[in-house]
Scaffold this motif. Structure first.
Motif, PDB file in Angstrom:
ATOM      1  N   HIS B 168      11.369 -35.122  39.153  1.00  0.00           N
ATOM      2  CA  HIS B 168       9.949 -34.762  39.264  1.00  0.00           C
ATOM      3  C   HIS B 168       9.752 -33.256  39.241  1.00  0.00           C
ATOM      4  O   HIS B 168       8.808 -32.760  38.637  1.00  0.00           O
ATOM      5  CB  HIS B 168       9.354 -35.365  40.532  1.00  0.00           C
ATOM      6  CG  HIS B 168       9.199 -36.844  40.448  1.00  0.00           C
ATOM      7  ND1 HIS B 168       8.478 -37.461  39.440  1.00  0.00           N
ATOM      8  CD2 HIS B 168       9.700 -37.849  41.206  1.00  0.00           C
ATOM      9  CE1 HIS B 168       8.532 -38.771  39.596  1.00  0.00           C
ATOM     10  NE2 HIS B 168       9.280 -39.029  40.660  1.00  0.00           N
ATOM     11  N   SER B 169      10.671 -32.528  39.899  1.00  0.00           N
ATOM     12  CA  SER B 169      10.471 -31.081  39.941  1.00  0.00           C
ATOM     13  C   SER B 169      10.639 -30.464  38.548  1.00  0.00           C
ATOM     14  O   SER B 169      10.094 -29.411  38.268  1.00  0.00           O
ATOM     15  CB  SER B 169      11.420 -30.434  40.956  1.00  0.00           C
ATOM     16  OG  SER B 169      12.705 -30.291  40.408  1.00  0.00           O
ATOM     17  N   PHE B 170      11.400 -31.139  37.672  1.00  0.00           N
ATOM     18  CA  PHE B 170      11.533 -30.635  36.299  1.00  0.00           C
ATOM     19  C   PHE B 170      10.595 -31.373  35.335  1.00  0.00           C
ATOM     20  O   PHE B 170      10.786 -31.327  34.123  1.00  0.00           O
ATOM     21  CB  PHE B 170      12.983 -30.760  35.817  1.00  0.00           C
ATOM     22  CG  PHE B 170      13.896 -29.723  36.416  1.00  0.00           C
ATOM     23  CD1 PHE B 170      13.859 -28.408  35.968  1.00  0.00           C
ATOM     24  CD2 PHE B 170      14.763 -30.048  37.445  1.00  0.00           C
ATOM     25  CE1 PHE B 170      14.688 -27.445  36.524  1.00  0.00           C
ATOM     26  CE2 PHE B 170      15.597 -29.089  38.006  1.00  0.00           C
ATOM     27  CZ  PHE B 170      15.559 -27.787  37.548  1.00  0.00           C
ATOM     28  N   ASP B 171       9.614 -32.099  35.902  1.00  0.00           N
ATOM     29  CA  ASP B 171       8.589 -32.777  35.103  1.00  0.00           C
ATOM     30  C   ASP B 171       9.143 -33.747  34.067  1.00  0.00           C
ATOM     31  O   ASP B 171       8.641 -33.820  32.947  1.00  0.00           O
ATOM     32  CB  ASP B 171       7.694 -31.746  34.383  1.00  0.00           C
ATOM     33  CG  ASP B 171       7.040 -30.790  35.354  1.00  0.00           C
ATOM     34  OD1 ASP B 171       6.712 -31.235  36.463  1.00  0.00           O
ATOM     35  OD2 ASP B 171       6.866 -29.608  35.005  1.00  0.00           O
ATOM     36  N   LEU B 172      10.175 -34.500  34.409  1.00  0.00           N
ATOM     37  CA  LEU B 172      10.689 -35.485  33.454  1.00  0.00           C
ATOM     38  C   LEU B 172       9.711 -36.656  33.338  1.00  0.00           C
ATOM     39  O   LEU B 172       9.085 -37.048  34.322  1.00  0.00           O
ATOM     40  CB  LEU B 172      12.056 -36.012  33.896  1.00  0.00           C
ATOM     41  CG  LEU B 172      13.187 -35.002  34.006  1.00  0.00           C
ATOM     42  CD1 LEU B 172      14.529 -35.722  34.105  1.00  0.00           C
ATOM     43  CD2 LEU B 172      13.215 -34.066  32.809  1.00  0.00           C
ATOM     44  N   SER B 173       9.632 -37.230  32.137  1.00  0.00           N
ATOM     45  CA  SER B 173       8.731 -38.366  31.919  1.00  0.00           C
ATOM     46  C   SER B 173       9.346 -39.635  32.509  1.00  0.00           C
ATOM     47  O   SER B 173      10.536 -39.702  32.782  1.00  0.00           O
ATOM     48  CB  SER B 173       8.515 -38.569  30.425  1.00  0.00           C
ATOM     49  OG  SER B 173       9.745 -38.932  29.827  1.00  0.00           O
ATOM     50  N   ALA B 176      12.144 -40.917  30.420  1.00  0.00           N
ATOM     51  CA  ALA B 176      13.386 -40.161  30.614  1.00  0.00           C
ATOM     52  C   ALA B 176      14.055 -40.571  31.923  1.00  0.00           C
ATOM     53  O   ALA B 176      15.273 -40.677  31.999  1.00  0.00           O
ATOM     54  CB  ALA B 176      13.106 -38.672  30.609  1.00  0.00           C
ATOM     55  N   ARG B 179      15.695 -43.894  31.333  1.00  0.00           N
ATOM     56  CA  ARG B 179      16.811 -43.816  30.398  1.00  0.00           C
ATOM     57  C   ARG B 179      17.993 -43.046  30.982  1.00  0.00           C
ATOM     58  O   ARG B 179      19.141 -43.423  30.791  1.00  0.00           O
ATOM     59  CB  ARG B 179      16.314 -43.137  29.125  1.00  0.00           C
ATOM     60  CG  ARG B 179      17.329 -43.170  28.030  1.00  0.00           C
ATOM     61  CD  ARG B 179      16.742 -42.750  26.706  1.00  0.00           C
ATOM     62  NE  ARG B 179      17.785 -42.108  25.937  1.00  0.00           N
ATOM     63  CZ  ARG B 179      17.576 -41.145  25.059  1.00  0.00           C
ATOM     64  NH1 ARG B 179      16.355 -40.729  24.834  1.00  0.00           N
ATOM     65  NH2 ARG B 179      18.577 -40.626  24.421  1.00  0.00           N
ATOM     66  N   HIS B 180      17.699 -41.973  31.688  1.00  0.00           N
ATOM     67  CA  HIS B 180      18.790 -41.109  32.131  1.00  0.00           C
ATOM     68  C   HIS B 180      19.184 -41.315  33.586  1.00  0.00           C
ATOM     69  O   HIS B 180      20.252 -40.888  34.002  1.00  0.00           O
ATOM     70  CB  HIS B 180      18.435 -39.645  31.902  1.00  0.00           C
ATOM     71  CG  HIS B 180      18.183 -39.316  30.467  1.00  0.00           C
ATOM     72  ND1 HIS B 180      19.190 -39.305  29.532  1.00  0.00           N
ATOM     73  CD2 HIS B 180      17.046 -39.054  29.799  1.00  0.00           C
ATOM     74  CE1 HIS B 180      18.689 -39.012  28.344  1.00  0.00           C
ATOM     75  NE2 HIS B 180      17.383 -38.862  28.486  1.00  0.00           N
TER      76      HIS B 180
END
Lengths: 267, 275
Positions: B168-173, B176, B179-180
């Motif tokens: 969340h802090s790196f704004d991942l969707s 993502a 998947r990751h």
């Protein structure tokens, strides 16, 4: 050696002003826990700003709010002269634990945070190479995190935060779980990075010597979530970790801290 | 990786397991042969006799066609396996992360305690013993799915909140994150559940076939039970046992390959580097 100006006036273009920030958590038993109580913070552009405090004070919460992962209850944040939502602050976050995806290589871990941005494949590639070079891990790009030492994993965490090219680096006790020798190396490398990239660093620690060694400015939070002291650290750089002058500053700050804790506990 | 003499050997696959396994196997077969001397060949066949009748079963010389019965049993196992994995995974993830978990956990645990034989009897009474797939597959799915669900549930619960906070802090969707983070974190649990499901599905399909089917290995085993031919029961079981063991090993190898990131899996490069 000191050619940076200490940004205490807050009139720099890219400075951060936090005003009247409050955060209360409601615990499971319904008890309210005030972790940040009406905090005002000003961090100048390119400043190395450290927040010190005992465990359980709102240090990490402050960083999480700035990173946009938890909402604040009240307060304003101003960046580069205009109000901004914390989710829009250009930050990169380095955590206490590396928080890497152990099933992805070092390179893929860095790439992960780049994929969401509008970058071409070659731009991403360039960034990955750049940041791994910066933290001295260009040879480990294809390694999996669990094969690396704790210090190297933390370097990957720093590389990942740098990859998004943030103006502000948030660091939450990043060296506290490393052995002292590794931590010293990483602190020196961090200072070099800070000098060469001119990023603003907001650093959280409970280690007073680390705070004095690294910072330009140290702010103290207490267990009630209030700021009770702020100090500019004006020692020349490069500093020596065991320099008596630094130790003197540490002792003075510790005295301030314990005196304050005694007063709030006696109330 | 070290061989049994302490010499360092660089081989990709568990060579140190081979020799001890071989010794155990030889000891086991020796004991078998010894015991068989005290019994009639119909109750406990000697190794040579067992090899002969097993060969006659596989080559089609027996009164039941091995290919026909083994094929139907295999189909039932595979169909059950697919249902078990899909339902078990969905249930497990729901129990681990969703707000409905309170509704699911106790029922699944109760299902877990329900004996497969009871399922078999009930379903045969309700639907008869003549369905080709329905009864056997349903019994197997009902009996095995709770194990998979519990396994995946533990996996879903073990997903690290710190990693999600990082994301969340790196704004991942959300894509993502699935998947990751979610899928790779669940992979070890999916593999171990898959192997468990396969092993259990084969055993329970046989149980279900004994009570609820007129075709399949379980049916043939049941027939020879009636004819008091322990040797034929063993002869019919051995080929499927070997096949299931082979599949289980194959799954294990695929699993090892996909976990190169875990140092304990690949011993060759596992020395931890220093900063």
């Amino acid at each position: 050696m000191v050619n940076r100006t200490i940004a205490s006036e807050g009139d720099d273009l890219m400075s951060i002003h936090v005003t009247n920030l409050s955060k209360t958590f409601t615990e499971d038993e319904g008890e309210e826990l005030v972790v940040l109580d009406d905090i005002d913070v000003t961090v100048g552009d390119g400043e190395f700003y450290t927040v010190m405090g005992p465990s359980g004070c709102g240090k990490s919460t402050l960083l999480n709010i700035l990173a946009g992962t938890i909402p604040m209850d009240r307060g304003e944040i101003e960046y580069a002269g205009s109000p901004i939502s914390p989710t829009d602050l250009p930050v990169g976050y380095v955590f206490q634990e590396p928080r890497l995806l152990n099933w992805r290589t070092v390179g893929e871990n860095v790439d992960l945070v780049l994929r969401e941005r509008d970058l071409s494949k070659s731009q991403r590639e360039e960034r990955i190479v750049d940041v791994l070079e910066m933290v001295g891990l260009h040879d480990e790009r294809e390694s999996y995190p669990l094969r690396l030492s704790g210090g190297m994993r933390q370097r990957v965490g720093i590389a990942r935060a740098l990859a998004v090219d943030p103006s502000i680096l948030l660091m939450d006790e990043p060296f506290s779980s490393l052995d002292e020798l590794t931590a010293r190396n990483l602190r020196d490398d961090l200072l070099d990075l800070w000098k060469s990239t001119e990023k603003t660093i907001i650093f959280v620690t409970h280690d007073i010597s680390e705070a004095v060694y690294l910072s330009e400015s140290v702010t103290f939070l207490d267990t009630r979530g209030r700021i009770f002291h702020q100090s500019e650290i004006e020692h020349d750089r490069p500093r020596e970790p065991d320099d008596p002058a630094l130790l003197e500053t540490e002792a003075a700050l510790m005295k301030t801290f314990f005196d304050h804790m005694a007063t709030i506990q006696s109330v | 990786m070290y061989g049994y003499l302490g010499k360092r050997v660089n081989v990709g696959y568990d060579s140190r397991l081979y020799q001890p396994t071989l010794y155990t196997l030889i000891a086991f077969l020796g004991l078998w042969q010894l015991l068989s001397l005290f019994f009639s060949p119909r109750d406990l066949p000697g190794l040579v006799h067992l090899a002969e009748i097993t060969y006659s079963v596989v080559s089609g010389a027996d009164q039941f066609s091995f290919v026909e019965h083994a094929w139907i049993t295999t189909q039932r196992i595979l169909v059950s396996f697919v249902f078990i994995m899909v339902i078990g995974t969905v249930l497990g993830i729901t129990m681990g992360v969703s707000k409905y978990k309170e509704f699911l956990t106790v029922p699944v645990m109760i299902f877990l305690t329900f004996p497969a034989v009871v399922w078999a009897f009930i379903l045969v009474m309700w639907f008869g013993a003549l369905t080709t797939y329905f009864v056997v597959v349903t019994v197997t799915v009902l009996a095995v799915t709770p194990y998979v669900a519990v396994n995946i549930w533990k996996g879903a619960e073990s997903i690290d909140d710190d990693l999600l906070e990082m994301a969340h802090s790196f704004d991942l969707s959300t894509t993502a994150i699935w998947r990751h983070i979610f899928v790779p974190a669940l992979m070890p649990f999916l593999y171990s559940s898959g192997r468990l499901a396969f092993a259990l599905a084969w055993k329970l399909s046989l149980v279900a076939e004994i009570f609820g089917s007129s075709v399949g290995i379980g049916f043939v085993v049941h027939y020879y039970f009636g004819a008091v031919r322990a040797d034929m029961i063993i002869a019919w079981s051995i080929p499927m046992m070997l096949a299931m063991f082979g599949i289980e090993r194959a799954l294990k190898i695929v699993e090892k390959r996909s976990f190169a990131w875990r140092p304990e899996v690949d011993d060759v490069h596992s020395e931890v580097k220093t900063a």
